[in-house]
Design an enzyme around this catalytic site. Sequence first.
Site, PDB file in Angstrom:
ATOM      1  N   GLU A 169       1.006  -0.959  -0.150  1.00  0.00           N
ATOM      2  CA  GLU A 169       0.360  -0.206  -0.351  1.00  0.00           C
ATOM      3  C   GLU A 169       0.788   1.723  -0.103  1.00  0.00           C
ATOM      4  OE1 GLU A 169      -2.939  -0.703   3.039  1.00  0.00           O
ATOM      5  OE2 GLU A 169      -3.367  -2.347   1.833  1.00  0.00           O
ATOM      6  N   ASN A 210       2.432  -5.055  -2.860  1.00  0.00           N
ATOM      7  CA  ASN A 210       1.312  -5.053  -3.470  1.00  0.00           C
ATOM      8  C   ASN A 210      -0.090  -3.621  -2.801  1.00  0.00           C
ATOM      9  OD1 ASN A 210      -0.710  -6.806  -2.698  1.00  0.00           O
ATOM     10  ND2 ASN A 210      -1.298  -7.289  -0.465  1.00  0.00           N
ATOM     11  N   HIS A 246     -10.129  -5.947  -2.835  1.00  0.00           N
ATOM     12  CA  HIS A 246     -11.044  -6.656  -1.909  1.00  0.00           C
ATOM     13  C   HIS A 246     -12.323  -5.295  -2.449  1.00  0.00           C
ATOM     14  CE1 HIS A 246      -9.123  -7.688   1.001  1.00  0.00           C
ATOM     15  NE2 HIS A 246      -7.898  -6.448   1.006  1.00  0.00           N
ATOM     16  N   GLU A 274      -5.650 -11.157  -2.036  1.00  0.00           N
ATOM     17  CA  GLU A 274      -6.633 -10.796  -1.589  1.00  0.00           C
ATOM     18  C   GLU A 274      -8.102 -10.758  -1.576  1.00  0.00           C
ATOM     19  OE1 GLU A 274      -5.399  -7.037   1.509  1.00  0.00           O
ATOM     20  OE2 GLU A 274      -3.330  -7.865   0.789  1.00  0.00           O
ATOM     21  N   ASP A 276     -11.415 -10.652  -2.349  1.00  0.00           N
ATOM     22  CA  ASP A 276     -13.531 -10.371  -1.196  1.00  0.00           C
ATOM     23  C   ASP A 276     -14.423  -9.528  -2.532  1.00  0.00           C
ATOM     24  OD1 ASP A 276     -12.672  -8.535   0.087  1.00  0.00           O
ATOM     25  OD2 ASP A 276     -12.394  -9.385   2.064  1.00  0.00           O
TER      26      ASP A 276
HETATM   27  C1  XIL Z   1      -6.614  -7.196   7.341  1.00  0.00           C
HETATM   28  C2  XIL Z   1      -6.545  -8.232   8.275  1.00  0.00           C
HETATM   29  O1  XIL Z   1      -7.622  -8.945   7.783  1.00  0.00           O
HETATM   30  C3  XIL Z   1      -7.929  -7.567   9.587  1.00  0.00           C
HETATM   31  O2  XIL Z   1      -7.299  -8.577  10.622  1.00  0.00           O
HETATM   32  C4  XIL Z   1      -6.792  -6.683  10.244  1.00  0.00           C
HETATM   33  O3  XIL Z   1      -6.889  -6.296  11.587  1.00  0.00           O
HETATM   34  C5  XIL Z   1      -6.865  -5.590   9.780  1.00  0.00           C
HETATM   35  O4  XIL Z   1      -5.786  -5.578   8.053  1.00  0.00           O
HETATM   36  N1  XIL Z   1      -4.739  -5.197   2.850  1.00  0.00           N
HETATM   37  C6  XIL Z   1      -4.236  -5.967   3.638  1.00  0.00           C
HETATM   38  C7  XIL Z   1      -4.793  -6.779   5.197  1.00  0.00           C
HETATM   39  O5  XIL Z   1      -3.066  -5.657   3.155  1.00  0.00           O
HETATM   40  O6  XIL Z   1      -3.187  -7.364   5.482  1.00  0.00           O
HETATM   41  C8  XIL Z   1      -5.934  -6.342   5.566  1.00  0.00           C
HETATM   42  O7  XIL Z   1      -5.356  -7.430   6.722  1.00  0.00           O
HETATM   43  C9  XIL Z   1      -6.827  -5.970   4.713  1.00  0.00           C
HETATM   44  C10 XIL Z   1      -6.392  -4.821   3.903  1.00  0.00           C
END
Ligand code: XIL
Length: 485
Positions: A169, A210, A246, A274, A276
Site C-alpha cells: 500500500e 501489493n 477487495h 486478497e 473478497d
Molecule cells: C486486515 C486483516 O484481515 C484484519 O484481520 C486486520 O485487523 C487488519 O488487516 N489490506 C491488507 C491486509 O494488506 O493485511 C489487511 O488485512 C486488509 C487490507
Amino acid sequence: MRHLFARHAARLKRAGLATAVLAATALGAAVLPGAAHAADTPLRDLASTKGIYVGNAVAGGKLSGTAQYAAIAGTQFSSLTPENAMKWGSVEANRGTFNWAEADQIVAFAQAHNQQVRGHTLVWHSQNPSWLTNGNFGATELSGILQQHIATEAGRYQGKIYAWDVLNELFNEDGTYRTSLWYNTLGTGFIANSLAWAHQADPAAKLYINDYNVEGLGAKSDALYNLVKSLKAQGAPIDGVGLQAHFILGQVPSTLQANIQRFADLGVDVAVTELDIRMQTPSTAAKLTQQGADYTTVVKACLAVTRCKGITGWDISDADSWVPSVFSGYGAATLYDESYQPKPAYQAVATALGGSTSTASPSPSASASASPSPSPTATATSTPTGGSGCTAAYSVSNQWNTGFSGAVQVSCPAGASLASWKVGWDFGAGQQLTQAWNATCTQSGVHVTCTNATWNGAVPAGGSASFGFNANWAGSNPVPVVTLG
Ligand code: XIL
C-alpha cells in the site's frame, strides 16, 4: 514456471462428545453427502490443472481451534497467507522481543498440507508496533531498523516462502505516494532498498509490491505501473505485483484483465492477493448469484494472462471475514457462509477453474444416490479416560472413492484439563493414514497413535483441541472406537 501441487484432499468437521449424536446428525445433513462440494474436486486441484494456485488468508488460532476452518484451509487451497501473523506489530510488538509462534504455526500447517506460503507483509504503514511508529527515529536509524527487520523476518523463513509482499500500500488514490513512517523519513529510497534486503535474506522468494484499488486501469494503478517499470530499469529485484482485490458487488473493474496484462508485459508476475467481494447485508439469492458472476470474472481474468500466478481469497468464510468490522453494513464477501457451507461463489470459482459442481445442496439421500463416490456414514464415538472426564470424538468429514478426511476433537468438561494428549484407534478395515495436521500421527499395523502438536497440547477446562487427518480406504470405512490417554 507454473507451480503444480500434489493432490491432497481433506475436510474435517467439529464433533464434540457432548454433542456426539447431534454432531453425527448435523454432519450427515449439512456436510457429508449433502454438501454440494463434498465429493467434488477441491479448488486447489482444479487450479493446478489450469496452472495457477488458489490460496486464502488464515489465522493460526482458527487453524488449531476451528475444525471446519482448518479442514477447508487444508483441503481447498494450495497457498496460505498469514492474515496478520507476519505483520511487524505481530512479530515484534516490543522492540527486540520476537514472537514467531503464529507465523511458525501457519508455515508448519502449510508444509503439512503441501501448500505454498505468501509472506505478508514486510513494509507497511499499518499494523506496526507503537515503539516503531512513536520512536521519532532519524533517517539513518530508521533505515537500519527496517533493514534489520527485513533481514530477520525474511531470513527466518528463508526457503519457505513462495512470495513476499515486501511492500504494501505505497500509494494514495491519486497516484501520489502515501505519507507514512517510511516515506516521510526516508523518501522513496526505502522501496528499492527493501527489495534488495529481502532478496538478500531469501534469494528464492518472489518479491512483490501489493496494493488495493490498483486492479483496474487508473491513476493509482498507473503510479504502481510506473514504479515497477522504473524498478525494473534500475535492476531492482521486483518479481511481482499483488492486486489485493477487495471488491464491491457488481463493481469488478472492467479493465482488470487489461491491467493484469500490462503488468505482465512489464516482465513481472501478477497475483490476486486478497480477493473478497462484499455486499450490503443481508445477502439475497440475487446478490449471491451476482457475487458468483463477479468471482468468475476475476478467475477468468487471471487465467487469461499467463503471468497471473494465482488467486488468494481474504478469509475462509463469512464468519471469519474482516469486512463487517471495517465496512459498515457490508459482509458476505467470501466463498463460504458463516456455517462454512459453500456459497454460489464457491461453485462459480470451481466452474471457472474447469470443475463441474452441483449447484444446490441436495438432501443427503439424493446426493448419495447421485454421487459417484460412496457416501460416508459419519458417526462420532469416544471413550472417557482415567476419571479426568476429558474425551475424544472421531468423525469422518469427507469421503471420496479412495480416501477420506477425518477429525478428532479432544474436549474437557469444566473441572478437568489436559497438559498434553494422545489419541489412539484401530483402523479395522484396512484403512491407511496418509497425512495429519495439528497432531503427530503414526500408524503401525492397524493401530493409529496421535499426539498433540506443540501448540495444542494444553486443553483447558471446558475447552477443546482438534486435529485432522487423511487416510485411504477401500470396501468399507467403519468409524473406530477412540481412546484418549
Ligand atoms: C486486515 C486483516 O484481515 C484484519 O484481520 C486486520 O485487523 C487488519 O488487516 N489490506 C491488507 C491486509 O494488506 O493485511 C489487511 O488485512 C486488509 C487490507
